[in-house]
Write an enzyme that holds these catalytic residues in place. Sequence first.
Site, PDB file in Angstrom:
ATOM      1  CD1 TRP A 188      -2.694   1.726   0.434  1.00  0.00           C
ATOM      2  CD2 TRP A 188      -1.375   2.492   2.067  1.00  0.00           C
ATOM      3  NE1 TRP A 188      -3.068   3.025   0.687  1.00  0.00           N
ATOM      4  CE2 TRP A 188      -2.286   3.514   1.687  1.00  0.00           C
ATOM      5  CE3 TRP A 188      -0.443   2.747   3.076  1.00  0.00           C
ATOM      6  CZ2 TRP A 188      -2.278   4.770   2.284  1.00  0.00           C
ATOM      7  CZ3 TRP A 188      -0.429   4.008   3.685  1.00  0.00           C
ATOM      8  CH2 TRP A 188      -1.353   5.001   3.289  1.00  0.00           C
ATOM      9  CD  GLU A 229      -4.722  -1.605   1.918  1.00  0.00           C
ATOM     10  OE1 GLU A 229      -3.540  -1.781   2.288  1.00  0.00           O
ATOM     11  OE2 GLU A 229      -5.645  -1.354   2.715  1.00  0.00           O
ATOM     12  CE  LYS A 231      -6.794   5.748   2.510  1.00  0.00           C
ATOM     13  NZ  LYS A 231      -5.957   5.728   3.692  1.00  0.00           N
ATOM     14  CG  ASP A 262      -8.771  -1.098   4.324  1.00  0.00           C
ATOM     15  OD1 ASP A 262      -9.857  -0.699   4.816  1.00  0.00           O
ATOM     16  OD2 ASP A 262      -7.703  -1.048   4.950  1.00  0.00           O
ATOM     17  CG  HIS A 265      -8.900   1.690   1.698  1.00  0.00           C
ATOM     18  ND1 HIS A 265      -7.629   1.295   1.384  1.00  0.00           N
ATOM     19  CD2 HIS A 265      -8.837   2.149   2.970  1.00  0.00           C
ATOM     20  CE1 HIS A 265      -6.838   1.503   2.413  1.00  0.00           C
ATOM     21  NE2 HIS A 265      -7.552   2.015   3.392  1.00  0.00           N
ATOM     22  CG  HIS A 289      -6.022  -4.594   4.986  1.00  0.00           C
ATOM     23  ND1 HIS A 289      -5.155  -3.554   4.834  1.00  0.00           N
ATOM     24  CD2 HIS A 289      -5.247  -5.700   5.156  1.00  0.00           C
ATOM     25  CE1 HIS A 289      -3.904  -4.009   4.888  1.00  0.00           C
ATOM     26  NE2 HIS A 289      -3.947  -5.314   5.074  1.00  0.00           N
ATOM     27  CG  ASP A 297      -9.384   4.525   5.525  1.00  0.00           C
ATOM     28  OD1 ASP A 297      -9.741   3.441   6.016  1.00  0.00           O
ATOM     29  OD2 ASP A 297      -8.216   4.771   5.182  1.00  0.00           O
ATOM     30  CG  ASP A 299      -7.938   2.563   9.529  1.00  0.00           C
ATOM     31  OD1 ASP A 299      -7.982   1.461   8.969  1.00  0.00           O
ATOM     32  OD2 ASP A 299      -7.509   3.599   8.965  1.00  0.00           O
ATOM     33  CG  ASP A 329      -5.555  -1.676   8.096  1.00  0.00           C
ATOM     34  OD1 ASP A 329      -5.005  -1.200   9.110  1.00  0.00           O
ATOM     35  OD2 ASP A 329      -5.432  -1.189   6.958  1.00  0.00           O
TER      36      ASP A 329
HETATM   37  C1  RNT Z   1      -3.918   2.617   4.705  1.00  0.00           C
HETATM   38  C2  RNT Z   1      -4.052   1.168   4.410  1.00  0.00           C
HETATM   39  C3  RNT Z   1      -2.918   0.306   4.935  1.00  0.00           C
HETATM   40  C4  RNT Z   1      -2.461   0.683   6.333  1.00  0.00           C
HETATM   41  C5  RNT Z   1      -1.439  -0.262   6.926  1.00  0.00           C
HETATM   42  C6  RNT Z   1      -0.836   0.265   8.170  1.00  0.00           C
HETATM   43  O1  RNT Z   1      -4.997   3.336   4.264  1.00  0.00           O
HETATM   44  O2  RNT Z   1      -5.275   0.691   4.881  1.00  0.00           O
HETATM   45  O3  RNT Z   1      -3.300  -1.031   4.857  1.00  0.00           O
HETATM   46  O4  RNT Z   1      -3.541   0.788   7.213  1.00  0.00           O
HETATM   47  O5  RNT Z   1      -0.505  -0.575   5.982  1.00  0.00           O
HETATM   48 ZN    ZN Z   2      -5.582  -1.447   4.811  1.00  0.00          ZN
END
Ligand code: RNT
Ligand code: ZN
Length: 422
Positions: A188, A229, A231, A262, A265, A289, A297, A299, A329
């Site tokens: 990523w 990955e 986004k 993810d 994302h 993820h 996003d 998290d 994640d």
């Molecule tokens: C960031 C991505 C990525 C990170 C990690 C820490 O937007 O989701 O996967 O969260 O690599």
């Molecule tokens: Zn991620």
Amino acid sequence: MNTAKIEKAYELAKEKYSALGINTQKAISGLSKIAISLHCWQGDDVGGFEKTGAELSGGGIQSTGNYPGKAKTIDQLRQDIDKALELIPGRHRLNLHACYLDNGGKFVERDQINIKHFQSWIDWARQRKIGLDFNPTFFSHSKADDGFTLSHSDKGIREFWIQHGIACRKIAEQIGKKLGYTTVTNFWVPDGYKDIPIDRKAPRERLADSLDKIFKYKINPKYNLDAVEGKLFGIGSESYVVGSHEFYMGYAATRKKLLCLDAGHFHPTEVISDKISSVLTFLDEILLHVSRPVRWDSDHVVILNDELYAISQELIRGGYLDRVHIGLDFFDASINRIAAWVIGTRSMLKSLLAALLEPITVLKQMEVKGDYTKRLALLETLKTLPFGAVWDYYCLKNDVLQETDWMQEVQKYELKVLNNRI
Ligand code: RNT
Ligand code: ZN
């Protein structure tokens, strides 16, 4: 609840499920075979151990909160992960970022890292009989400060990051070889513009070219698999992200790489549960993820919400478990970090168990026959079946504390260990 009561509740649940043709024992044994990749970065807010007092910086991601007791050394982080693993049923994996290297206190530049900086992690994983996953770290670095890495317009900077990517793949290959579990290495990069760019094309062409250079080094898929990955946007890359979903969809399909989806994302109303079967029509394997976006996003810690149920249902209904690698994640620094791991991972497992307890064949038959009334009625019936009793029994059989008890253990650990960290 004591053991006898948990077992009795399970027996009753078993009967209820079996009346619908569902085998709880089969569901339990299915669940025990699923390994979730726990992300090391929940333990220290994506800080890592490159330098003392390292912190997440740049990269379009952010961790908020200042809960006491954050792991500041490798030993502390390992101790915390052990505590979390003790409270999660099953055998799982650990997902490492390159910046979590063990450099013995001496700074090593990212293009210079090698397997010896991860030997102590390999030993740690081997002792616990678990596999490791890996990630090159394309953020929190002066050469990423202007928001570009692999797609940078400066050839020297690009080259630096290409070398980091290659170094990471070689490390991951060795990890997979040494541990006997395939490593999944996820790429990523944060690259993107805050404001509307003139040229959307050149950075994407450069990113594809840099990735091609990194992946030129061939690795036996038995040892390492690469994932990419995408986004939608990040902080500071609101208008344009070089590695968008479409970019990586095309890249993964043409280069035979894994695509990493993810959950945070995409647009707020877009869900990855609906994407799994689409992308798996064209790709061999994917990485997830699992995260929880709240308006963006963000998290947040994964919880047992509709989308989590839906993700697991897709994996089980589609028979995709051998083609999907499940990683987590999230990084919430505002609550106890060990509890965050435990809540997120247990929720992931609970959703998988719920999906394993569905009468899929019957539901599919109803659907094919066009009997959508029965399909809807049965889906609603399933929601009030005693799935919690099966989960409790699963925890009991795995010698892991019950839902009502594990938090107390975390509190004890907080008092004894976390609160004494300076
Ligand atoms: C960031 C991505 C990525 C990170 C990690 C820490 O937007 O989701 O996967 O969260 O690599
Ligand atoms: Zn991620």
